[in-house]
Every structure is written in C-alpha cells, then in structure tokens.
Design an enzyme around this catalytic site. Sequence first.
Site, PDB file in Angstrom:
ATOM      1  N   ARG A 175      13.468  57.255  -7.341  1.00 34.82           N
ATOM      2  CA  ARG A 175      12.547  56.759  -8.420  1.00 34.82           C
ATOM      3  C   ARG A 175      12.674  57.499  -9.846  1.00 34.82           C
ATOM      4  O   ARG A 175      11.513  57.823 -10.563  1.00 34.82           O
ATOM      5  CB  ARG A 175      10.927  56.590  -8.165  1.00 34.82           C
ATOM      6  CG  ARG A 175      10.842  55.669  -6.879  1.00 34.82           C
ATOM      7  CD  ARG A 175      11.520  54.066  -7.069  1.00 34.82           C
ATOM      8  NE  ARG A 175      11.463  53.449  -6.090  1.00 34.82           N
ATOM      9  CZ  ARG A 175      12.716  53.243  -5.036  1.00 34.82           C
ATOM     10  NH1 ARG A 175      13.817  53.773  -5.048  1.00 34.82           N
ATOM     11  NH2 ARG A 175      12.211  52.738  -4.093  1.00 34.82           N
ATOM     12  N   SER A 234       4.421  49.479  -6.265  1.00 33.55           N
ATOM     13  CA  SER A 234       3.855  50.787  -5.781  1.00 33.55           C
ATOM     14  C   SER A 234       3.187  51.671  -6.683  1.00 33.55           C
ATOM     15  O   SER A 234       3.961  51.869  -7.819  1.00 33.55           O
ATOM     16  CB  SER A 234       5.031  51.210  -5.064  1.00 33.55           C
ATOM     17  OG  SER A 234       5.672  50.467  -3.984  1.00 33.55           O
ATOM     18  N   GLU A 278       4.464  56.416  -9.451  1.00 38.95           N
ATOM     19  CA  GLU A 278       5.439  55.745  -9.656  1.00 38.95           C
ATOM     20  C   GLU A 278       5.249  54.741 -10.856  1.00 38.95           C
ATOM     21  O   GLU A 278       6.112  54.424 -11.636  1.00 38.95           O
ATOM     22  CB  GLU A 278       5.596  54.958  -8.414  1.00 38.95           C
ATOM     23  CG  GLU A 278       7.228  53.970  -8.566  1.00 38.95           C
ATOM     24  CD  GLU A 278       7.734  53.326  -7.379  1.00 38.95           C
ATOM     25  OE1 GLU A 278       8.060  52.371  -7.298  1.00 38.95           O
ATOM     26  OE2 GLU A 278       7.760  54.023  -6.247  1.00 38.95           O
TER      27      GLU A 278
END
Length: 310
Positions: A180, A228, A298
């Site tokens: 990520r 998320s 995130e």
Amino acid sequence: MADDAVGRAVAVLGPRARRDVPLGPLTTYRLGGPAAVLVDADALADLRAVAAAVAASGLPTLVVGRGSNLLVADEGFAGIAVVMGAGLADVAVEGTVVRAGGAASLPVVARRTAAAGLTGFEWAVGVPGSIGGAVRMNAGGHGSDMAASLRSIRVVDLAAGEDGAVPATLPASGLALGFRSSAVRPTQVVVEAELALAVGDRTAAEAEISEIVRWRRANQPGGANAGSVFVNPPGDSAGRLVDEAGAKGLRIGSAEVSPKHANFIQCDPGGRAADVHALMLEVARRVADRSGTWLRPETRLVGLDWPEGP
C-alpha cells in the site's frame, strides 16, 4: 494572502476553474468541505494549465481520482483539487499488454481484461478506485496487487510548471512499490499505466470475478466508507488487531467501526469527517495499548493529521 493565491490560480485557469466546490460528494465517504479551486481534467492540456496555476499561486494540489480512499477535513482543502475525467480513462488491450488511463475504473479494467481472455487483474474488480490511485498506493487484494502486473506508468508533475508538465515514462521497477505504498509523489498525476497480463480463459476469469464480488458483498460492509482504514502490519491483520482490542462496533458521533468488518469505518448520512478521524485515533490507541502496534492509515487524510505514535 490565501485569497490572493486563489485569485492568481483562477486567473491562470480561466473557465477551467470552479471555486468552493464541495469535495464530499466526490468521495465514497461523502464527507468533507470544499476545495478552494476545482479543475476537471479531461486532457493533458488541463493538467498543464493546473501546473501553470500552481507555479503562479503556490497552492497545494490534490488529485481526487474516484475518491474511494480519501477522508477530507470538514474545513475542506485550501488548494487546487483535480478530478480526472473520461478523456483520461481510455483502456486499450493489445495482446497481453493493457494500457489504461489514470482515470480508468479498476472494476472496468478488470472486466475488460477478463472479457479479452486475460488473467492477472481479476482481483481489481473489488476495488472501487482508479488506475492512478491504485498505482500510487499499490492497491491490491485477493492475493495480488498492482506491482504484480505493472510494467510502467506515465506521469505529469504538477509542481514542474507549465513547460515542465509533460508526460514522463517511469518503469515500475523504479516506483518502490510496497504494501500500500509507492514512490509516486503527491504532485505526480498518473495519466496512464501499462500492465502485462497473461493469456487465460475468459470463462474462468469471469467466474473468478463473480466470486470476488460475491465474497466482498458477504464479508465487507456497504454504506459510506473508504474501504480498509488501516494498513495491515507485517504478518498480521489490522482487522484482527482492532477486533481483539474490543473496538468493533465502537462509535464516536456519526462514525462507527463496522460490526461486520473491524477494519472498516462507516459514517452516517450528514456525518462529520472529524468524527471519523477521532474514531480512527481512538481505535489506533486501543490497539496500541493492547498489542503495542501503532496502526498506519490506509485511508488518505486530507487536512487531517496522523501522529507517529500513541
């Protein structure tokens, strides 16, 4: 001074500029205040104009994409927000090579490539973002990510001035793609990505897409959220840590940790970004108290801070 900077930007952008446009409706959270200036970019010429406006005003920039990973402060964004349009969303399939515009929808690219008998991008059907945003965060799921198929990208740097804002091709090997994360800078707009996929079976690929969609509907919440919330720590699951900390179902104001999946936060209609941010911080503190792990967002925070530790 801020009004002067906005005025200079608007003077350069001309009819491309819209002032005080709410950003909430452009995000999946549907939260957040207005952008001082908003530009709909349908072509490279629009991005060059934004680069000229940045040079003239010194204002910060925000590439909104599809807004699926943004939490914008209730006070808004005191800069130039860029929304990529359909002119930068083309998808071309040539053998096993796919060239997708930065504004192309990930689910659209997943379905297009499966229909072309290619495999390797089915996972993306469950990610409601754009190609450009997916490159920036190395989006992924279901055992794969952008790094698995990304060959190169073309970027325009909005901080380079009008003359310097020309597309540059960067190989995927130089993007430091991690979990990520990537080395793509906030001022760099991904206008195209080249993917290298494999020959597959259309029926099998479309069946996998259907299964991914079914699994997501069964295991992840709907409503206003941004997917998320926290990055999974190495070798662990953020959702598991939040659940073990007893934070599933925790509520602050208009925001609630999803009872269905502990790494999702949902917000009530008409809610506040400040509530989501406060809930994120409280969840992170509870996880740190229990496990010693300080979670990293995130979700991309715009106008909202995140401390380095509890």
